[in-house]
Design a protein around this motif. Structure first.
Motif, PDB file in Angstrom:
ATOM      1  N   SER A  60       0.719  -1.235   0.011  1.00  0.00           N
ATOM      2  CA  SER A  60      -0.044   0.063   0.211  1.00  0.00           C
ATOM      3  C   SER A  60       0.988   1.230  -0.125  1.00  0.00           C
ATOM      4  CB  SER A  60      -0.822   0.043   1.235  1.00  0.00           C
ATOM      5  OG  SER A  60      -1.708   1.019   1.272  1.00  0.00           O
ATOM      6  N   VAL A  61       0.569   2.088  -0.801  1.00  0.00           N
ATOM      7  CA  VAL A  61       1.349   3.489  -0.864  1.00  0.00           C
ATOM      8  C   VAL A  61       0.231   4.668  -1.025  1.00  0.00           C
ATOM      9  CG1 VAL A  61       2.744   4.798  -2.418  1.00  0.00           C
ATOM     10  CG2 VAL A  61       3.004   2.335  -2.236  1.00  0.00           C
ATOM     11  N   THR A  62       0.640   5.533  -0.188  1.00  0.00           N
ATOM     12  CA  THR A  62      -0.193   6.736  -0.002  1.00  0.00           C
ATOM     13  C   THR A  62       0.584   7.886  -0.357  1.00  0.00           C
ATOM     14  OG1 THR A  62      -1.503   5.974   1.884  1.00  0.00           O
ATOM     15  CG2 THR A  62      -1.811   8.212   1.501  1.00  0.00           C
ATOM     16  N   VAL A  63       0.030   8.736  -1.136  1.00  0.00           N
ATOM     17  CA  VAL A  63       0.423  10.010  -1.739  1.00  0.00           C
ATOM     18  C   VAL A  63      -0.445  11.050  -1.544  1.00  0.00           C
ATOM     19  CG1 VAL A  63       1.882   8.599  -3.436  1.00  0.00           C
ATOM     20  CG2 VAL A  63      -0.064   9.554  -4.237  1.00  0.00           C
ATOM     21  N   HIS A  85      -3.256   5.012  -2.557  1.00  0.00           N
ATOM     22  CA  HIS A  85      -4.301   5.955  -1.781  1.00  0.00           C
ATOM     23  C   HIS A  85      -3.754   7.300  -2.190  1.00  0.00           C
ATOM     24  CE1 HIS A  85      -5.610   2.303  -0.092  1.00  0.00           C
ATOM     25  NE2 HIS A  85      -4.540   1.873   0.147  1.00  0.00           N
ATOM     26  N   ARG A  86      -4.799   8.218  -2.438  1.00  0.00           N
ATOM     27  CA  ARG A  86      -4.670   9.632  -2.750  1.00  0.00           C
ATOM     28  C   ARG A  86      -5.404  10.570  -1.434  1.00  0.00           C
ATOM     29  NH1 ARG A  86      -6.587  13.067  -7.822  1.00  0.00           N
ATOM     30  NH2 ARG A  86      -5.786  14.869  -7.211  1.00  0.00           N
ATOM     31  N   ALA A  87      -4.308  10.813  -0.716  1.00  0.00           N
ATOM     32  CA  ALA A  87      -4.606  11.656   0.624  1.00  0.00           C
ATOM     33  C   ALA A  87      -5.207  12.984   0.052  1.00  0.00           C
ATOM     34  CB  ALA A  87      -3.601  11.688   1.639  1.00  0.00           C
ATOM     35  N   LEU A  88      -6.215  13.235   0.520  1.00  0.00           N
ATOM     36  CA  LEU A  88      -6.720  14.893   0.009  1.00  0.00           C
ATOM     37  C   LEU A  88      -6.278  15.842   0.987  1.00  0.00           C
ATOM     38  CD1 LEU A  88     -10.283  13.495  -0.979  1.00  0.00           C
ATOM     39  CD2 LEU A  88      -8.371  14.021  -2.425  1.00  0.00           C
ATOM     40  N   ALA A  92       0.942  16.505   4.695  1.00  0.00           N
ATOM     41  CA  ALA A  92       2.085  16.067   4.338  1.00  0.00           C
ATOM     42  C   ALA A  92       2.166  16.108   2.671  1.00  0.00           C
ATOM     43  CB  ALA A  92       2.651  14.839   4.762  1.00  0.00           C
ATOM     44  N   PRO A  93       2.188  17.198   2.306  1.00  0.00           N
ATOM     45  CA  PRO A  93       2.066  17.090   0.668  1.00  0.00           C
ATOM     46  C   PRO A  93       3.490  16.823  -0.188  1.00  0.00           C
ATOM     47  CG  PRO A  93       2.595  19.472   1.249  1.00  0.00           C
ATOM     48  CD  PRO A  93       2.216  18.312   2.607  1.00  0.00           C
ATOM     49  N   ASP A 107       8.150   6.505   5.762  1.00  0.00           N
ATOM     50  CA  ASP A 107       7.644   7.923   5.121  1.00  0.00           C
ATOM     51  C   ASP A 107       9.005   8.391   4.371  1.00  0.00           C
ATOM     52  OD1 ASP A 107       5.126   9.338   7.334  1.00  0.00           O
ATOM     53  OD2 ASP A 107       5.625   7.073   6.997  1.00  0.00           O
ATOM     54  N   LEU A 108       8.909   8.665   3.183  1.00  0.00           N
ATOM     55  CA  LEU A 108       9.776   9.510   2.321  1.00  0.00           C
ATOM     56  C   LEU A 108       9.459  10.825   2.016  1.00  0.00           C
ATOM     57  CD1 LEU A 108      10.654   6.271  -0.027  1.00  0.00           C
ATOM     58  CD2 LEU A 108      11.809   6.767   2.303  1.00  0.00           C
ATOM     59  N   LEU A 109      10.662  11.592   2.128  1.00  0.00           N
ATOM     60  CA  LEU A 109      10.257  12.911   1.647  1.00  0.00           C
ATOM     61  C   LEU A 109      10.409  12.719  -0.040  1.00  0.00           C
ATOM     62  CD1 LEU A 109      10.584  16.232   1.985  1.00  0.00           C
ATOM     63  CD2 LEU A 109      12.786  15.775   1.516  1.00  0.00           C
ATOM     64  N   VAL A 110       9.551  13.450  -0.788  1.00  0.00           N
ATOM     65  CA  VAL A 110       9.322  13.517  -2.113  1.00  0.00           C
ATOM     66  C   VAL A 110      10.089  14.984  -2.417  1.00  0.00           C
ATOM     67  CG1 VAL A 110       8.059  13.334  -4.148  1.00  0.00           C
ATOM     68  CG2 VAL A 110       7.478  11.851  -2.292  1.00  0.00           C
ATOM     69  N   VAL A 111      11.243  14.768  -3.340  1.00  0.00           N
ATOM     70  CA  VAL A 111      11.887  16.093  -3.652  1.00  0.00           C
ATOM     71  C   VAL A 111      11.273  16.390  -4.984  1.00  0.00           C
ATOM     72  CG1 VAL A 111      14.057  16.990  -4.473  1.00  0.00           C
ATOM     73  CG2 VAL A 111      14.028  15.616  -2.620  1.00  0.00           C
ATOM     74  N   PRO A 112      10.605  17.528  -5.335  1.00  0.00           N
ATOM     75  CA  PRO A 112       9.973  17.638  -6.732  1.00  0.00           C
ATOM     76  C   PRO A 112      10.889  17.485  -7.893  1.00  0.00           C
ATOM     77  CG  PRO A 112       9.441  19.590  -5.056  1.00  0.00           C
ATOM     78  CD  PRO A 112      10.370  18.501  -4.317  1.00  0.00           C
ATOM     79  N   PRO A 113      10.491  16.888  -8.898  1.00  0.00           N
ATOM     80  CA  PRO A 113      10.951  16.336 -10.094  1.00  0.00           C
ATOM     81  C   PRO A 113      11.915  17.676 -10.609  1.00  0.00           C
ATOM     82  CG  PRO A 113       8.978  15.245 -10.204  1.00  0.00           C
ATOM     83  CD  PRO A 113       9.241  16.467  -8.864  1.00  0.00           C
ATOM     84  N   ASP A 114      11.388  18.759 -10.525  1.00  0.00           N
ATOM     85  CA  ASP A 114      12.271  20.102 -11.296  1.00  0.00           C
ATOM     86  C   ASP A 114      13.085  20.615 -10.504  1.00  0.00           C
ATOM     87  OD1 ASP A 114      10.153  20.886  -9.595  1.00  0.00           O
ATOM     88  OD2 ASP A 114       9.134  22.216 -11.221  1.00  0.00           O
TER      89      ASP A 114
END
Length: 132
Positions: A60-63, A85-88, A92-93, A107-114
């Motif tokens: 399970s993955v929640t984004v 799962h998509r958290a509305l 934690a965006p 929990d992993l920090l997501v660094v924006p692709p750009d």
């Protein structure tokens, strides 16, 4: 007639992932991931294949719904179905939450692709530094 050897297929790009060392102290962030795009079905399989075996099978993955525009209900990774799962709530965006039954939550920090490479490297390093 001579034939030339077939050209090797290009290697997939390296996974941009840094994990925090396991030091026995609970952490709010377990690592940092720098995807190449916001195309979750394209990016997530490489992430899941690149995780340590000790993390078990992520099921399970929640984004964040604010960050990832297209989130299907599930994807197939290594012959396993992974529920998405998509958290509305925007609590934690910039994170992705990975769950493996009987193993744990990460929990992993997501660094924006750009993000520029130097900035992304600094963000990833800060995410995995031991708490001080």
């Amino acid at each position: 007639m001579t034939t030339s050897p077939p050209h090797p297929l290009p290697s997939p790009p390296a996974l941009r992932l840094r994990l925090a060392p396991r030091i026995g102290v609970p952490r709010p962030i377990d690592g940092a991931w720098w995807p190449r795009s916001y195309d979750l079905p394209a990016e997530l399989p490489a992430l899941l294949r690149g995780l340590p075996r000790a993390w078990g099978d992520i099921t399970s993955v929640t984004v964040s719904g604010a960050t990832w525009s297209h989130v299907p209900d599930r994807i197939l990774v290594a012959d396993r179905t992974v529920r998405l799962h998509r958290a509305l709530a925007a609590s934690a965006p910039d994170t992705v939450v990975l769950l493996a039954p009987g193993q744990g939550r990460w929990d992993l920090l997501v660094v924006p692709p750009d993000t520029a490479e130097e900035t992304a490297g600094a963000l990833m390093a800060a995410a995995v530094d031991p708490p001080g």
